[in-house]
Design a protein around this motif. Structure first.
Motif, PDB file in Angstrom:
ATOM      1  N   ALA A 191       2.774  -1.456   4.276  1.00 28.93           N
ATOM      2  CA  ALA A 191       2.561  -0.022   4.064  1.00 28.93           C
ATOM      3  C   ALA A 191       3.891   0.653   3.752  1.00 28.93           C
ATOM      4  O   ALA A 191       4.831   0.558   4.549  1.00 28.93           O
ATOM      5  CB  ALA A 191       1.923   0.606   5.287  1.00 28.93           C
TER       6      ALA A 191
ATOM      7  N   CYS B  72      -2.524  -2.368   8.142  1.00 27.29           N
ATOM      8  CA  CYS B  72      -1.551  -3.163   7.392  1.00 27.29           C
ATOM      9  C   CYS B  72      -0.751  -4.051   8.352  1.00 27.29           C
ATOM     10  O   CYS B  72      -0.734  -3.827   9.561  1.00 27.29           O
ATOM     11  CB  CYS B  72      -0.612  -2.251   6.616  1.00 27.29           C
TER      12      CYS B  72
ATOM     13  N   ILE C   3      -8.846  -4.411   4.636  1.00 28.52           N
ATOM     14  CA  ILE C   3      -7.382  -4.442   4.608  1.00 28.52           C
ATOM     15  C   ILE C   3      -6.858  -5.360   5.706  1.00 28.52           C
ATOM     16  O   ILE C   3      -6.003  -6.211   5.477  1.00 28.52           O
ATOM     17  CB  ILE C   3      -6.806  -3.023   4.779  1.00 28.52           C
TER      18      ILE C   3
ATOM     19  N   LEU D 100       0.867  -1.176   0.000  1.00 26.18           N
ATOM     20  CA  LEU D 100       0.000   0.000   0.000  1.00 26.18           C
ATOM     21  C   LEU D 100       0.903   1.225   0.000  1.00 26.18           C
ATOM     22  O   LEU D 100       1.669   1.442   0.943  1.00 26.18           O
ATOM     23  CB  LEU D 100      -0.914   0.006   1.220  1.00 26.18           C
TER      24      LEU D 100
ATOM     25  N   VAL E 198       0.050  -7.373   3.933  1.00 25.15           N
ATOM     26  CA  VAL E 198      -0.001  -6.015   3.368  1.00 25.15           C
ATOM     27  C   VAL E 198       1.114  -5.184   3.999  1.00 25.15           C
ATOM     28  O   VAL E 198       1.211  -5.081   5.222  1.00 25.15           O
ATOM     29  CB  VAL E 198      -1.369  -5.358   3.630  1.00 25.15           C
TER      30      VAL E 198
END
Length: 261
Positions: free
Chosen positions: A104, A121, A95, A54, A102
């Motif tokens: 960031a 995240c 998310i 992200l 994930v």
């Protein structure tokens, strides 16, 4: 699918979701929230993905709520405000529950709801100049929707301070609080993100997904017979899984596991 407020790219097993409203410091409105939710749902269903980054375009990562959106909210009824807040809550949950890890990539300042995005995240890499701020109380508001994720990320004691004071704090402080996992020079940001992503890709995709669930579901639980039974069942299940058997076999046979071939 096409997006108006995001750029989505893919390279091999890695997808990158990039906030793309630099003119408003990547602040989000109804459309941004809907698109982020849809993007993570769609990417979460892609079984061949190993990680999602992200990121954001421009000097800021995310300034929180868009001013024009806030003006509209000022005229909402209680029911409309609640429905609107639930859309934001659903975006964060999507998310947080995404089956893929994930990461960031925080290249610029991150305020208010933007901190919720980051906190949802799994791994947070921030550039040294980044400033963070939970600014809601300055506007007579509270960071309610993002609170479950931000409090998990920085801890209750730190949240007591920064929710109440709306002070800015830098990336070094975010690291000390545990909100960020790594803080690096701006020019080293991409290399550090690539290093973390490579580590994720090298691991068993199934094990990584189950490890993410493990942290989420075991954190905060009382250590009792039920928890012991639960964790024993989890390891027994994954030992018998295809990738569990392959991982142990490849280690003993001194060869690469099948997921790296």
């Amino acid at each position: 699918m096409t997006y108006t407020t995001l750029n989505i790219s893919r390279a091999g097993h890695i997808a990158t979701v990039t906030l793309d409203r630099p003119d408003v410091r990547n602040a989000f409105n109804e459309l941004t929230i809907a698109e982020i939710t849809r993007a993570f749902r769609e990417l979460g269903e892609q079984s061949d993905l190993r990680a999602i980054v992200l990121a954001a375009n421009g000097p800021a990562f995310c300034a929180g709520a868009d001013l024009n959106w806030m003006k509209k909210m000022a005229g909402y009824t209680h029911a409309e405000n609640q429905a609107d807040a639930l859309q934001l809550a659903e975006m964060l949950r999507t998310i947080y529950l995404c089956p893929h890890p994930v990461v960031a990539r925080v290249q610029g300042d991150c305020y208010a709801g933007g901190m919720g995005l980051v906190a949802a995240c799994d791994i947070v890499i921030a550039a040294e100049p980044v400033q963070f701020c939970l600014s809601e109380v300055r506007l007579g508001l509270i960071p309610a929707t993002i609170a479950p994720y931000v409090i998990k990320a920085m801890g209750e004691q730190a949240a007591r301070r920064y929710f109440l004071t709306a002070e800015r704090f830098d990336a070094a402080q975010a690291l000390r609080l545990g909100f960020a996992h790594e803080v690096v020079a701006v020019e080293a940001l991409d290399d550090k993100v690539a290093e973390i992503v490579k580590a994720l890709v090298n691991n068993s995709p199934h094990a990584v997904q189950q490890a993410k669930v493990l942290v989420r579901e075991v954190s905060g639980q009382t250590v009792n017979d039920a928890l012991l039974a639960d964790t024993a069942q989890r390891i027994a299940h994954i030992r018998a899984s295809e990738q569990g058997r392959e991982g142990v076999a490849s280690f003993l046979e001194k060869r690469k596991p099948a997921w790296l071939l």
